[in-house]
Design a protein around this motif. Structure first.
Motif, PDB file in Angstrom:
ATOM      1  N   CYS A   1       0.864  -1.186   0.000  1.00  0.00           N
ATOM      2  CA  CYS A   1       0.000   0.000   0.000  1.00  0.00           C
ATOM      3  C   CYS A   1       0.893   1.225   0.000  1.00  0.00           C
ATOM      4  CB  CYS A   1      -0.902   0.001   1.216  1.00  0.00           C
ATOM      5  SG  CYS A   1      -1.831   1.532   1.444  1.00  0.00           S
TER       6      CYS A   1
ATOM      7  N   TRP B   1      -3.548  -2.579   8.331  1.00  0.00           N
ATOM      8  CA  TRP B   1      -4.326  -3.369   7.378  1.00  0.00           C
ATOM      9  C   TRP B   1      -5.584  -3.867   8.086  1.00  0.00           C
ATOM     10  CZ3 TRP B   1      -3.372  -3.755   2.296  1.00  0.00           C
ATOM     11  CH2 TRP B   1      -2.095  -3.416   1.844  1.00  0.00           C
ATOM     12  N   TYR B   2      -6.708  -3.692   7.416  1.00  0.00           N
ATOM     13  CA  TYR B   2      -7.990  -4.224   7.857  1.00  0.00           C
ATOM     14  C   TYR B   2      -8.482  -5.202   6.794  1.00  0.00           C
ATOM     15  CZ  TYR B   2      -8.475  -0.540  11.401  1.00  0.00           C
ATOM     16  OH  TYR B   2      -8.302   0.281  12.491  1.00  0.00           O
TER      17      TYR B   2
ATOM     18  N   GLY C   1      -9.060  -1.039  -1.418  1.00  0.00           N
ATOM     19  CA  GLY C   1      -9.224  -2.454  -1.121  1.00  0.00           C
ATOM     20  C   GLY C   1      -8.655  -3.354  -2.193  1.00  0.00           C
TER      21      GLY C   1
ATOM     22  N   TYR D   1      -7.477  10.133   8.956  1.00  0.00           N
ATOM     23  CA  TYR D   1      -7.347   8.713   8.640  1.00  0.00           C
ATOM     24  C   TYR D   1      -7.775   8.523   7.191  1.00  0.00           C
ATOM     25  CZ  TYR D   1      -6.636   7.497  13.536  1.00  0.00           C
ATOM     26  OH  TYR D   1      -6.120   7.386  14.801  1.00  0.00           O
ATOM     27  N   TYR D   2      -6.943   7.849   6.440  1.00  0.00           N
ATOM     28  CA  TYR D   2      -7.210   7.646   5.021  1.00  0.00           C
ATOM     29  C   TYR D   2      -7.270   6.150   4.732  1.00  0.00           C
ATOM     30  CZ  TYR D   2      -6.115  12.574   4.603  1.00  0.00           C
ATOM     31  OH  TYR D   2      -6.133  13.933   4.744  1.00  0.00           O
ATOM     32  N   TRP D   3      -8.118   5.797   3.736  1.00  0.00           N
ATOM     33  CA  TRP D   3      -8.324   4.400   3.365  1.00  0.00           C
ATOM     34  C   TRP D   3      -7.961   4.175   1.899  1.00  0.00           C
ATOM     35  CZ3 TRP D   3      -9.786   0.639   6.756  1.00  0.00           C
ATOM     36  CH2 TRP D   3     -10.316   1.043   7.978  1.00  0.00           C
TER      37      TRP D   3
ATOM     38  N   ARG E   1     -15.793  -5.115   9.164  1.00  0.00           N
ATOM     39  CA  ARG E   1     -14.378  -4.885   8.908  1.00  0.00           C
ATOM     40  C   ARG E   1     -13.613  -5.066  10.222  1.00  0.00           C
ATOM     41  NH1 ARG E   1     -12.682   0.202   5.221  1.00  0.00           N
ATOM     42  NH2 ARG E   1     -14.362  -0.815   4.039  1.00  0.00           N
TER      43      ARG E   1
ATOM     44  N   TYR F   1      -7.964  -3.850   3.252  1.00  0.00           N
ATOM     45  CA  TYR F   1      -7.885  -2.400   3.120  1.00  0.00           C
ATOM     46  C   TYR F   1      -6.688  -1.863   3.894  1.00  0.00           C
ATOM     47  CZ  TYR F   1     -12.773  -2.714   1.624  1.00  0.00           C
ATOM     48  OH  TYR F   1     -13.932  -3.025   0.967  1.00  0.00           O
ATOM     49  N   CYS F   2      -6.033  -0.907   3.285  1.00  0.00           N
ATOM     50  CA  CYS F   2      -4.950  -0.190   3.933  1.00  0.00           C
ATOM     51  C   CYS F   2      -5.513   1.056   4.606  1.00  0.00           C
ATOM     52  CB  CYS F   2      -3.928   0.193   2.858  1.00  0.00           C
ATOM     53  SG  CYS F   2      -2.620   1.261   3.390  1.00  0.00           S
ATOM     54  N   ASN F   3      -4.958   1.397   5.750  1.00  0.00           N
ATOM     55  CA  ASN F   3      -5.386   2.586   6.493  1.00  0.00           C
ATOM     56  C   ASN F   3      -4.154   3.288   7.028  1.00  0.00           C
ATOM     57  OD1 ASN F   3      -5.997   3.643   9.498  1.00  0.00           O
ATOM     58  ND2 ASN F   3      -7.781   3.990   8.189  1.00  0.00           N
TER      59      ASN F   3
END
Length: 120
Positions: free
Chosen positions: A22, A36-37, A113, A108-110, A45, A94-96
């Protein structure tokens, strides 16, 4: 604006490995924690792994000993090495990231996916 772009998902057999990446880009002064989620169909999630700016890491119990999170601060990139994959690891990952964008602004940014499918 800040963008997070994930890559590395795909289809793998149980027991196999995948490495997710990511990369963050845009107006970035500093990246604090990265994580990572994942979200499986019909489920909420959940946090998989997180890593602080000092590279201290935490993992969900379900992935301890199998997944490794790491980061390259020079590239504003976080990785998730996934080994000994199980069918129950199938999910969208998903990366956060918690990012300071200047002028006392944090957020906080996402990422968008990436799909991981593990076949039995």
């Amino acid at each position: 604006q800040v963008q997070l772009v994930e890559s590395g998902g795909g289809l793998v057999q149980a027991g196999g490995s995948l490495r997710l990446s990511c990369a963050a880009s845009g107006r970035i002064f500093r990246i604090n924690a990265m994580a990572w989620y994942r979200q499986a169909p019909g489920k909420q999630r959940e946090l998989v792994a997180e890593i602080g700016s000092g590279s201290n890491a935490n993992y969900a119990d379900s992935v301890k000993g199998r997944f490794t999170i790491s980061r390259d601060n020079a590239k504003d990139t976080v990785y998730l090495q996934m080994d000994t994959l199980k069918p129950e690891d199938t999910a969208v990952y998903y990366c956060n990231a918690h990012i300071y964008t200047g002028s006392f602004a944090y957020g906080y940014y996402w990422g968008q996916g990436t799909q991981v499918n593990v076949s039995s």
